[in-house]
Motif scaffolding. Structure first.
Motif, PDB file in Angstrom:
ATOM      1  N   ILE A 237      28.212  14.435  87.078  1.00  0.00           N
ATOM      2  CA  ILE A 237      28.150  13.053  87.560  1.00  0.00           C
ATOM      3  C   ILE A 237      26.722  12.702  87.966  1.00  0.00           C
ATOM      4  O   ILE A 237      26.191  11.652  87.590  1.00  0.00           O
ATOM      5  N   LEU A 238      26.086  13.563  88.725  1.00  0.00           N
ATOM      6  CA  LEU A 238      24.713  13.318  89.167  1.00  0.00           C
ATOM      7  C   LEU A 238      23.760  13.227  87.968  1.00  0.00           C
ATOM      8  O   LEU A 238      22.899  12.343  87.912  1.00  0.00           O
ATOM      9  N   ASN A 239      23.925  14.126  86.997  1.00  0.00           N
ATOM     10  CA  ASN A 239      23.079  14.084  85.801  1.00  0.00           C
ATOM     11  C   ASN A 239      23.300  12.795  85.012  1.00  0.00           C
ATOM     12  O   ASN A 239      22.338  12.198  84.514  1.00  0.00           O
ATOM     13  N   ASP A 240      24.554  12.372  84.890  1.00  0.00           N
ATOM     14  CA  ASP A 240      24.848  11.133  84.160  1.00  0.00           C
ATOM     15  C   ASP A 240      24.218   9.933  84.859  1.00  0.00           C
ATOM     16  O   ASP A 240      23.625   9.065  84.207  1.00  0.00           O
ATOM     17  N   CYS A 241      24.331   9.871  86.178  1.00  0.00           N
ATOM     18  CA  CYS A 241      23.702   8.774  86.933  1.00  0.00           C
ATOM     19  C   CYS A 241      22.190   8.785  86.734  1.00  0.00           C
ATOM     20  O   CYS A 241      21.576   7.726  86.525  1.00  0.00           O
ATOM     21  N   ASP A 242      21.584   9.968  86.791  1.00  0.00           N
ATOM     22  CA  ASP A 242      20.135  10.082  86.585  1.00  0.00           C
ATOM     23  C   ASP A 242      19.724   9.529  85.221  1.00  0.00           C
ATOM     24  O   ASP A 242      18.747   8.783  85.112  1.00  0.00           O
ATOM     25  N   LYS A 243      20.461   9.892  84.175  1.00  0.00           N
ATOM     26  CA  LYS A 243      20.132   9.435  82.822  1.00  0.00           C
ATOM     27  C   LYS A 243      20.246   7.915  82.703  1.00  0.00           C
ATOM     28  O   LYS A 243      19.386   7.257  82.115  1.00  0.00           O
ATOM     29  N   ILE A 244      21.310   7.365  83.248  1.00  0.00           N
ATOM     30  CA  ILE A 244      21.530   5.917  83.171  1.00  0.00           C
ATOM     31  C   ILE A 244      20.433   5.182  83.938  1.00  0.00           C
ATOM     32  O   ILE A 244      19.876   4.193  83.445  1.00  0.00           O
ATOM     33  N   LEU A 245      20.111   5.655  85.119  1.00  0.00           N
ATOM     34  CA  LEU A 245      19.061   5.013  85.910  1.00  0.00           C
ATOM     35  C   LEU A 245      17.691   5.159  85.255  1.00  0.00           C
ATOM     36  O   LEU A 245      16.874   4.231  85.300  1.00  0.00           O
ATOM     37  N   ALA A 246      17.424   6.284  84.625  1.00  0.00           N
ATOM     38  CA  ALA A 246      16.145   6.467  83.943  1.00  0.00           C
ATOM     39  C   ALA A 246      15.982   5.423  82.840  1.00  0.00           C
ATOM     40  O   ALA A 246      14.897   4.857  82.668  1.00  0.00           O
ATOM     41  N   ARG A 247      17.062   5.159  82.113  1.00  0.00           N
ATOM     42  CA  ARG A 247      16.997   4.117  81.069  1.00  0.00           C
ATOM     43  C   ARG A 247      16.778   2.748  81.692  1.00  0.00           C
ATOM     44  O   ARG A 247      15.981   1.951  81.195  1.00  0.00           O
ATOM     45  N   ALA A 248      17.474   2.451  82.788  1.00  0.00           N
ATOM     46  CA  ALA A 248      17.328   1.146  83.448  1.00  0.00           C
ATOM     47  C   ALA A 248      15.919   0.979  84.002  1.00  0.00           C
ATOM     48  O   ALA A 248      15.329  -0.103  83.898  1.00  0.00           O
ATOM     49  N   GLU A 249      15.386   2.036  84.579  1.00  0.00           N
ATOM     50  CA  GLU A 249      14.049   1.970  85.168  1.00  0.00           C
ATOM     51  C   GLU A 249      12.961   1.797  84.110  1.00  0.00           C
ATOM     52  O   GLU A 249      11.952   1.146  84.345  1.00  0.00           O
ATOM     53  N   ALA A 250      13.170   2.382  82.936  1.00  0.00           N
ATOM     54  CA  ALA A 250      12.170   2.330  81.869  1.00  0.00           C
ATOM     55  C   ALA A 250      12.307   1.073  81.003  1.00  0.00           C
ATOM     56  O   ALA A 250      11.388   0.748  80.265  1.00  0.00           O
ATOM     57  N   ASP A 251      13.440   0.401  81.107  1.00  0.00           N
ATOM     58  CA  ASP A 251      13.711  -0.750  80.249  1.00  0.00           C
ATOM     59  C   ASP A 251      12.858  -1.947  80.657  1.00  0.00           C
ATOM     60  O   ASP A 251      12.945  -2.432  81.782  1.00  0.00           O
ATOM     61  N   ALA A 252      12.036  -2.415  79.726  1.00  0.00           N
ATOM     62  CA  ALA A 252      11.166  -3.570  79.994  1.00  0.00           C
ATOM     63  C   ALA A 252      11.826  -4.873  79.561  1.00  0.00           C
ATOM     64  O   ALA A 252      11.211  -5.931  79.629  1.00  0.00           O
ATOM     65  N   ALA A 253      13.077  -4.795  79.139  1.00  0.00           N
ATOM     66  CA  ALA A 253      13.807  -5.984  78.694  1.00  0.00           C
ATOM     67  C   ALA A 253      14.052  -6.918  79.873  1.00  0.00           C
ATOM     68  O   ALA A 253      13.906  -6.523  81.038  1.00  0.00           O
ATOM     69  N   PRO A 254      14.431  -8.149  79.609  1.00  0.00           N
ATOM     70  CA  PRO A 254      14.795  -9.052  80.709  1.00  0.00           C
ATOM     71  C   PRO A 254      15.892  -8.421  81.568  1.00  0.00           C
ATOM     72  O   PRO A 254      16.741  -7.668  81.084  1.00  0.00           O
ATOM     73  N   MET A 255      15.866  -8.743  82.841  1.00  0.00           N
ATOM     74  CA  MET A 255      16.759  -8.107  83.807  1.00  0.00           C
ATOM     75  C   MET A 255      18.230  -8.316  83.466  1.00  0.00           C
ATOM     76  O   MET A 255      19.043  -7.425  83.729  1.00  0.00           O
ATOM     77  N   ASP A 256      18.608  -9.439  82.872  1.00  0.00           N
ATOM     78  CA  ASP A 256      20.018  -9.621  82.529  1.00  0.00           C
ATOM     79  C   ASP A 256      20.466  -8.563  81.521  1.00  0.00           C
ATOM     80  O   ASP A 256      21.583  -8.057  81.601  1.00  0.00           O
ATOM     81  N   GLN A 257      19.584  -8.172  80.604  1.00  0.00           N
ATOM     82  CA  GLN A 257      19.917  -7.124  79.638  1.00  0.00           C
ATOM     83  C   GLN A 257      19.957  -5.749  80.307  1.00  0.00           C
ATOM     84  O   GLN A 257      20.806  -4.924  79.984  1.00  0.00           O
ATOM     85  N   VAL A 258      19.033  -5.516  81.231  1.00  0.00           N
ATOM     86  CA  VAL A 258      19.016  -4.253  81.966  1.00  0.00           C
ATOM     87  C   VAL A 258      20.304  -4.114  82.781  1.00  0.00           C
ATOM     88  O   VAL A 258      20.948  -3.058  82.776  1.00  0.00           O
ATOM     89  N   LEU A 259      20.695  -5.186  83.477  1.00  0.00           N
ATOM     90  CA  LEU A 259      21.918  -5.146  84.281  1.00  0.00           C
ATOM     91  C   LEU A 259      23.142  -4.938  83.391  1.00  0.00           C
ATOM     92  O   LEU A 259      24.026  -4.142  83.717  1.00  0.00           O
ATOM     93  N   THR A 260      23.180  -5.614  82.258  1.00  0.00           N
ATOM     94  CA  THR A 260      24.292  -5.448  81.329  1.00  0.00           C
ATOM     95  C   THR A 260      24.407  -3.997  80.878  1.00  0.00           C
ATOM     96  O   THR A 260      25.506  -3.436  80.837  1.00  0.00           O
ATOM     97  N   ALA A 261      23.279  -3.380  80.550  1.00  0.00           N
ATOM     98  CA  ALA A 261      23.289  -1.976  80.115  1.00  0.00           C
ATOM     99  C   ALA A 261      23.719  -1.050  81.247  1.00  0.00           C
ATOM    100  O   ALA A 261      24.507  -0.115  81.033  1.00  0.00           O
ATOM    101  N   LEU A 262      23.232  -1.304  82.452  1.00  0.00           N
ATOM    102  CA  LEU A 262      23.613  -0.482  83.611  1.00  0.00           C
ATOM    103  C   LEU A 262      25.114  -0.592  83.878  1.00  0.00           C
ATOM    104  O   LEU A 262      25.808   0.416  84.032  1.00  0.00           O
ATOM    105  N   VAL A 263      25.599  -1.811  83.909  1.00  0.00           N
ATOM    106  CA  VAL A 263      27.011  -2.032  84.222  1.00  0.00           C
ATOM    107  C   VAL A 263      27.916  -1.477  83.123  1.00  0.00           C
ATOM    108  O   VAL A 263      29.013  -0.993  83.395  1.00  0.00           O
ATOM    109  N   ALA A 264      27.456  -1.504  81.875  1.00  0.00           N
ATOM    110  CA  ALA A 264      28.263  -0.968  80.769  1.00  0.00           C
ATOM    111  C   ALA A 264      28.557   0.520  80.964  1.00  0.00           C
ATOM    112  O   ALA A 264      29.562   1.028  80.470  1.00  0.00           O
TER     113      ALA A 264
END
Length: 172
Positions: free
Chosen positions: A49-76
């Motif tokens: 669980i911790l590793n999965d959260c780390d991976k998802i957050l790493a993608r969100a943190e590195a994503d330079a896309a508009p925030m609505d797309q970042v939030l959509t990816a995080l929530v997915a």
């Protein structure tokens, strides 16, 4: 195997190794070969669980896309955040482990930063602290995951419901 075992423990904290193995679709002997004790199994679940959260957050943190797309990816990919709150924070075999607690706190703080980024972009409300928004996200994730496990909603509804509440609250 851990993906199948995590929901079993989430629904039944007292689940035995036999019950976990059976519901995960493997034999108890196989489970015990992989994880000789229930404590080791629970700790492996937490690590995943911790590793999965780390991976998802790493993608969100590195994503330079508009925030609505970042939030959509995080929530997915909300499930590990639901599991973090459901298992890592409250399971006695995990919550007392300093490393797991430290990692869980770091994940939460990173989630706060993503929410604050959403606030700074104008997507999320600025009249509430980022900690409130991060806690709300994690709480909504846990609720969606539990309702899905119980059959009260479909798995694909979770991200839509979480996003709707984060962006629009519960008003009509």
């Amino acid at each position: 195997m851990l993906d199948s075992a995590i929901p079993v423990l989430a629904k039944d904290r007292a689940a035995s190794m036999q019950v976990i193995a059976s519901r995960a679709g493997i034999s108890r002997a196989t489970l015990v070969r992989l994880f000789p004790t229930r404590k080791l199994l629970v700790q492996a679940m937490a690590e995943k669980i911790l590793n999965d959260c780390d991976k998802i957050l790493a993608r969100a943190e590195a994503d330079a896309a508009p925030m609505d797309q970042v939030l959509t990816a995080l929530v997915a990919e909300y499930t590990p955040f639901a599991q973090l709150w459901n298992l890592v924070y409250i399971e006695p075999d995990v919550s007392g482990l300093p490393e797991a607690s430290t990692r869980a706190k770091a994940i939460f703080l990173r989630t706060v930063k993503v929410m604050e980024r959403g606030q700074n972009s104008g997507l999320l409300r600025n009249d509430m602290p980022g900690t409130w928004l991060a806690s709300t996200f994690c709480g909504l994730a846990e609720t969606a995951w539990e309702l899905t496990l119980e059959g009260h909603m479909g798995a694909r509804q979770g991200p839509d419901f979480i996003t709707a509440i984060l962006l629009h609250g519960v008003s009509a």
